[in-house]
Design a protein around this motif. Structure first.
Motif, PDB file in Angstrom:
ATOM      1  N   GLY A 562      41.281  52.476  25.419  1.00 34.31           N
ATOM      2  CA  GLY A 562      42.308  51.618  26.014  1.00 34.31           C
ATOM      3  C   GLY A 562      42.478  51.788  27.510  1.00 34.31           C
ATOM      4  N   ILE A 563      41.791  52.790  28.115  1.00 38.41           N
ATOM      5  CA  ILE A 563      42.015  53.031  29.548  1.00 38.41           C
ATOM      6  C   ILE A 563      40.733  53.034  30.375  1.00 38.41           C
ATOM      7  N   CYS A 564      39.560  52.924  29.735  1.00 38.22           N
ATOM      8  CA  CYS A 564      38.317  52.864  30.515  1.00 38.22           C
ATOM      9  C   CYS A 564      38.141  51.463  31.091  1.00 38.22           C
ATOM     10  N   ASP A 565      37.129  51.271  31.932  1.00 40.60           N
ATOM     11  CA  ASP A 565      36.934  49.962  32.561  1.00 40.60           C
ATOM     12  C   ASP A 565      36.623  48.879  31.541  1.00 40.60           C
ATOM     13  N   VAL A 566      35.859  49.218  30.487  1.00 46.80           N
ATOM     14  CA  VAL A 566      35.521  48.240  29.461  1.00 46.80           C
ATOM     15  C   VAL A 566      36.776  47.787  28.729  1.00 46.80           C
ATOM     16  N   CYS A 567      37.610  48.748  28.312  1.00 47.86           N
ATOM     17  CA  CYS A 567      38.840  48.407  27.599  1.00 47.86           C
ATOM     18  C   CYS A 567      39.807  47.613  28.478  1.00 47.86           C
ATOM     19  N   ARG A 568      39.915  48.006  29.732  1.00 48.66           N
ATOM     20  CA  ARG A 568      40.827  47.298  30.636  1.00 48.66           C
ATOM     21  C   ARG A 568      40.387  45.849  30.843  1.00 48.66           C
ATOM     22  N   ASP A 569      39.073  45.647  31.006  1.00 49.47           N
ATOM     23  CA  ASP A 569      38.568  44.283  31.200  1.00 49.47           C
ATOM     24  C   ASP A 569      38.798  43.423  29.956  1.00 49.47           C
ATOM     25  N   GLN A 570      38.561  44.028  28.784  1.00 55.91           N
ATOM     26  CA  GLN A 570      38.776  43.282  27.545  1.00 55.91           C
ATOM     27  C   GLN A 570      40.241  42.904  27.369  1.00 55.91           C
ATOM     28  N   GLN A 571      41.132  43.804  27.742  1.00 53.65           N
ATOM     29  CA  GLN A 571      42.569  43.492  27.690  1.00 53.65           C
ATOM     30  C   GLN A 571      42.917  42.355  28.644  1.00 53.65           C
ATOM     31  N   TRP A 572      42.276  42.372  29.815  1.00 49.73           N
ATOM     32  CA  TRP A 572      42.552  41.333  30.809  1.00 49.73           C
ATOM     33  C   TRP A 572      42.087  39.966  30.301  1.00 49.73           C
ATOM     34  N   PHE A 573      40.915  39.942  29.658  1.00 48.53           N
ATOM     35  CA  PHE A 573      40.388  38.680  29.134  1.00 48.53           C
ATOM     36  C   PHE A 573      41.325  38.090  28.092  1.00 48.53           C
ATOM     37  N   ALA A 581      37.266  29.815  33.522  1.00 50.84           N
ATOM     38  CA  ALA A 581      37.056  28.472  34.080  1.00 50.84           C
ATOM     39  C   ALA A 581      37.605  28.366  35.496  1.00 50.84           C
ATOM     40  N   LYS A 582      38.775  28.973  35.715  1.00 49.20           N
ATOM     41  CA  LYS A 582      39.368  28.911  37.055  1.00 49.20           C
ATOM     42  C   LYS A 582      38.518  29.685  38.063  1.00 49.20           C
ATOM     43  N   ALA A 583      38.036  30.883  37.650  1.00 46.73           N
ATOM     44  CA  ALA A 583      37.190  31.683  38.537  1.00 46.73           C
ATOM     45  C   ALA A 583      35.909  30.932  38.890  1.00 46.73           C
ATOM     46  N   GLU A 584      35.348  30.232  37.911  1.00 44.61           N
ATOM     47  CA  GLU A 584      34.139  29.452  38.151  1.00 44.61           C
ATOM     48  C   GLU A 584      34.380  28.374  39.209  1.00 44.61           C
ATOM     49  N   GLN A 585      35.504  27.682  39.079  1.00 47.76           N
ATOM     50  CA  GLN A 585      35.851  26.630  40.037  1.00 47.76           C
ATOM     51  C   GLN A 585      36.101  27.218  41.431  1.00 47.76           C
ATOM     52  N   ASP A 586      36.850  28.320  41.487  1.00 45.48           N
ATOM     53  CA  ASP A 586      37.171  28.942  42.784  1.00 45.48           C
ATOM     54  C   ASP A 586      35.915  29.451  43.483  1.00 45.48           C
ATOM     55  N   ILE A 587      34.996  30.038  42.714  1.00 47.06           N
ATOM     56  CA  ILE A 587      33.764  30.569  43.305  1.00 47.06           C
ATOM     57  C   ILE A 587      32.930  29.438  43.912  1.00 47.06           C
ATOM     58  N   LYS A 588      32.807  28.346  43.180  1.00 43.07           N
ATOM     59  CA  LYS A 588      32.027  27.216  43.703  1.00 43.07           C
ATOM     60  C   LYS A 588      32.644  26.666  44.990  1.00 43.07           C
ATOM     61  N   GLN A 589      33.967  26.617  45.035  1.00 46.95           N
ATOM     62  CA  GLN A 589      34.628  26.127  46.247  1.00 46.95           C
ATOM     63  C   GLN A 589      34.389  27.061  47.437  1.00 46.95           C
ATOM     64  N   LEU A 590      34.516  28.352  47.202  1.00 41.31           N
ATOM     65  CA  LEU A 590      34.314  29.323  48.290  1.00 41.31           C
ATOM     66  C   LEU A 590      32.876  29.305  48.794  1.00 41.31           C
ATOM     67  N   VAL A 607      40.067  39.078  40.843  1.00 39.89           N
ATOM     68  CA  VAL A 607      39.786  39.040  39.408  1.00 39.89           C
ATOM     69  C   VAL A 607      38.981  40.280  39.050  1.00 39.89           C
ATOM     70  N   PRO A 608      38.994  40.678  37.768  1.00 41.64           N
ATOM     71  CA  PRO A 608      38.209  41.850  37.378  1.00 41.64           C
ATOM     72  C   PRO A 608      36.733  41.670  37.735  1.00 41.64           C
ATOM     73  N   LEU A 609      36.119  42.733  38.181  1.00 41.36           N
ATOM     74  CA  LEU A 609      34.734  42.660  38.619  1.00 41.36           C
ATOM     75  C   LEU A 609      33.814  42.195  37.493  1.00 41.36           C
ATOM     76  N   ARG A 610      34.070  42.645  36.274  1.00 41.61           N
ATOM     77  CA  ARG A 610      33.217  42.230  35.158  1.00 41.61           C
ATOM     78  C   ARG A 610      33.264  40.718  34.963  1.00 41.61           C
ATOM     79  N   LEU A 611      34.476  40.140  35.069  1.00 39.33           N
ATOM     80  CA  LEU A 611      34.613  38.689  34.946  1.00 39.33           C
ATOM     81  C   LEU A 611      33.852  37.990  36.068  1.00 39.33           C
ATOM     82  N   LEU A 612      34.015  38.497  37.283  1.00 36.11           N
ATOM     83  CA  LEU A 612      33.346  37.911  38.439  1.00 36.11           C
ATOM     84  C   LEU A 612      31.828  37.898  38.235  1.00 36.11           C
ATOM     85  N   LEU A 613      31.265  39.014  37.801  1.00 35.23           N
ATOM     86  CA  LEU A 613      29.817  39.108  37.629  1.00 35.23           C
ATOM     87  C   LEU A 613      29.315  38.196  36.516  1.00 35.23           C
ATOM     88  N   GLU A 614      30.117  38.049  35.450  1.00 33.90           N
ATOM     89  CA  GLU A 614      29.709  37.159  34.365  1.00 33.90           C
ATOM     90  C   GLU A 614      29.724  35.703  34.812  1.00 33.90           C
TER      91      GLU A 614
END
Length: 637
Positions: A562-573, A581-590, A607-614
């Motif tokens: 519940g406290i490692c980076d994997v668990c934290r990212d999964q909780q965030w998702f 979808a919002k991150a995808e749109q924002d990245i394309k605009q930037l 946004v979480p780095l894992r989400l950004l990389l995906e």
């Protein structure tokens, strides 16, 4: 067996602890009843108390088998500070000094004797052990007995002979890291019943494991250390990196010091005490820093480069949070780290033919004849040696480590300077010379005040002490002595060493290595597997880090931490279902406006780095963006 209150009193009197850590009392009671035991306790679990306390209670002396010279010396110093009589048979001892120490163990009422497993191959040591009243055999770093363990040392395999020599003496094996097959091997080799295994969970519920992929490591390191401002350890791969990272942190306002095998013993002790007493926040170190550390409030351990095995990683990361408070183990990872790890450890693995070559060059370097075995330790500068024979640095060092582990020699790193002077001028001639060369007077007078016999014999001096007395830098003192030698005022002998070896067997060239060739090949295969395990762990961002580590050591954890980076990212998702979808749109605009790195995108989007990389990975596959450098993206036109 001593009563429980007495054990508690001894623990409090000598170690200052009000209570035992998990399994310590049970292990001690087992030993005091004269029974064997195997203590599998994680880093910080208090293994040394499990044999040091019984040593005080039982009649006779406890033998402690350890592969680590620095740890032996450190523990003996700590025991002496507690007024507990202890000795260590370290490398470099003259035969007469070894003889004296062994006699002291028989007649001197000593409670603990530390020695390497290779010492048990010396007939003198074995004969004296026969006459010792031994109360306990403690095998520290017991994983070294297994060919499947981290840092296998074949000399450990001969401990069965020691047990046969003293069959009535209980044996206590201790280690912090062992996979299930290593545990079974230890039990079999030392003939300890599996029911005598004392094990605590490897789970560290307060320790957050994190792997951060990024390119700008130093800036992220600074951010982490400022965010978690408690005592910290930063692990790097080599000595140069310790100094570079320390300088960077100091320039950014953090109190830091560096620590590696080349730092003098006095400086290492001074820096350790500063860090231990919280006068400096960060210790930047190679893996030379760590064994035997007893500091409970370490907040953060950061790996700037990949460790060589999960065993090493678990021990090093586990130095954080021993006080039970939330702590952090962070690995900073970039795209080149896997290549560097493989280059350093896989390409640096010495094959049998290369080990033979290095051993022959050592014999030539020290002019050792066939059949000869020098009794004393031999000091030298490692770089001078390898350059003399055009040998690759890392591979050569690994060859020496293999020769050490297989009982051919004992290798130790120790930074020493041998500095000696002898005045060739008489007192009267010297005074006349200084009248004509007053620029050398300060240093010369400082030496004359501090040392005697300078005109009669070669005298050892300390540049550091002279520099303090003269109010000059050590380099200025060194240059002055060079000038005095040039003018033939004195003889100046200045040598620098960073390595010592002691040969344990006579010179037999290829025959020596042929005996251990099969083991060398097996160790190389094991090392490659360990490297792959590290890489697999760092890349696995779908399974809880704690679950991965515990599984590696044969322990099942049903619930994610519940406290490692994997668990934290999964909780965030889960909490932000629409974030992708919002991150995808924002990245394309930037990226339509300018090219940006993943780090720059992370800062702007929050946004979480894992989400950004995906998201970036998906956009690359859909060919909506493109890479224009290893870590810079732009919108595809």
């Amino acid at each position: 067996m001593q009563s429980e209150p007495n054990l508690d009193t001894i623990l409090s009197t000598y170690w200052g602890h009000s209570s035992f850590r998990p399994q310590q009392r049970e292990i001690i009671r087992q030993v005091l009843q004269g029974k064997d035991a195997f203590a599998l306790l994680p880093t910080g679990g208090g293994k040394s108390v499990c044999y040091q306390l019984p040593a005080l209670v039982m009649e006779g002396i406890t033998l402690v088998i350890s592969p680590l010279i620095a740890l032996m010396q450190d523990q003996v110093a700590q025991l002496k500070a507690k007024n507990i009589k202890a000795l260590a048979l370290t490398s470099g001892l003259r035969k007469s000094e070894l003889d004296t120490r062994l006699d002291n163990c028989i007649h001197g009422n000593y409670k603990l004797l530390y020695l390497s497993p290779e010492r048990l191959e010396q007939e003198l040591v074995i004969q004296r052990i026969k006459h010792m009243n031994i109360s306990l055999i403690a095998v520290d770093e017991a994983h070294c007995i297994s060919q499947w363990g981290n840092d296998f040392r074949p000399a450990y395999r001969k401990l069965a002979q020691l047990r046969a020599l003293k069959p009535e003496v209980p044996c206590l094996a201790l280690t912090a890291t062992a996979t299930p097959w290593v545990v079974d091997d230890i039990l079999e080799q030392l003939e300890i019943d599996k029911n005598a295994l004392f094990k605590t969970s490897f789970a560290r519920p307060n320790l957050s494991y994190t792997v951060r992929p990024l390119e700008q490591k130093q800036e992220k390191l600074l951010e982490i250390l400022k965010r978690f401002s408690g005592p910290s350890i930063v692990y790097v791969r080599n000595r140069k990196a310790t100094q570079e990272v320390t300088a960077f942190l100091e320039n950014r306002g953090l109190a830091a010091a560096y620590y590696h095998g080349g730092v003098s013993n006095d400086q290492r002790l001074k820096r350790f005490e500063q860090w231990k007493n919280d006068h400096i926040q960060v210790m930047v170190a190679t893996t030379a820093f760590g064994m035997g550390i007893d500091k409970a409030n370490v907040k953060t351990v950061v790996h700037m480069e990949l460790p060589e095995s999960l065993e090493s990683y678990f021990q090093e990361a586990g130095r954080a949070g021993r006080d039970g408070q939330r702590a952090y183990a962070v690995t900073l990872l970039n795209t080149q780290d896997e290549i560097r790890l493989r280059n350093q450890f896989e390409k640096g693995l010495p094959e049998v033919a290369f080990v033979k070559k290095v051993l022959k060059k050592l014999y030539s370097y020290f002019q050792i004849a066939y059949g000869e075995q020098p009794e004393e330790g031999l000091r030298f500068d490692f770089n001078d040696f390898r350059k003399a024979y055009d040998l690759p640095g890392q591979k050569t060092y690994n060859a020496l480590l293999l020769l050490d582990r297989h009982g051919v020699l004992v290798l130790s790193q120790e930074f020493q300077k041998k500095t000696q002077v002898h005045f060739g001028y008489s007192h009267h001639q010297l005074q006349f010379y200084l009248v004509r060369h007053p620029q050398y007077q300060t240093v010369t007078e400082a030496i004359l005040r501090m040392y005697t016999g300078l005109f009669d014999q070669v005298t050892s001096i300390q540049l550091e002490a002279i520099s303090i007395k003269a109010g000059l830098s050590q380099d200025e003192v060194h240059q002055t002595l060079l000038e005095l030698e040039k003018d033939e005022v004195l003889q100046y002998d200045y040598q620098q060493f960073d390595t010592q070896i002691q040969f344990l067997v006579p010179r037999e060239d290829d025959r020596t290595v042929n005996v251990i060739a099969k083991s060398i090949k097996a160790q190389n295969a094991l090392k490659k597997r360990q490297i792959q395990d590290v890489i697999d762990y760092m890349k696995n961002d779908h399974l809880c880090r704690s679950v991965q580590l515990l599984s590696y050591f044969g322990e099942k954890q049903q619930q994610p931490c519940g406290i490692c980076d994997v668990c934290r990212d999964q909780q965030w998702f889960k909490a932000h279902k629409n974030a992708f979808a919002k991150a995808e749109q924002d990245i394309k605009q930037l990226l339509a406006q300018q090219s940006l790195t993943s780090g720059e995108l992370e800062q702007q989007l929050s946004v979480p780095l894992r989400l950004l990389l995906e998201v970036l990975d998906d956009l690359l596959k859909e060919e909506e963006i493109e890479l224009i450098s290893p870590n810079t993206y732009r919108k595809k036109t």
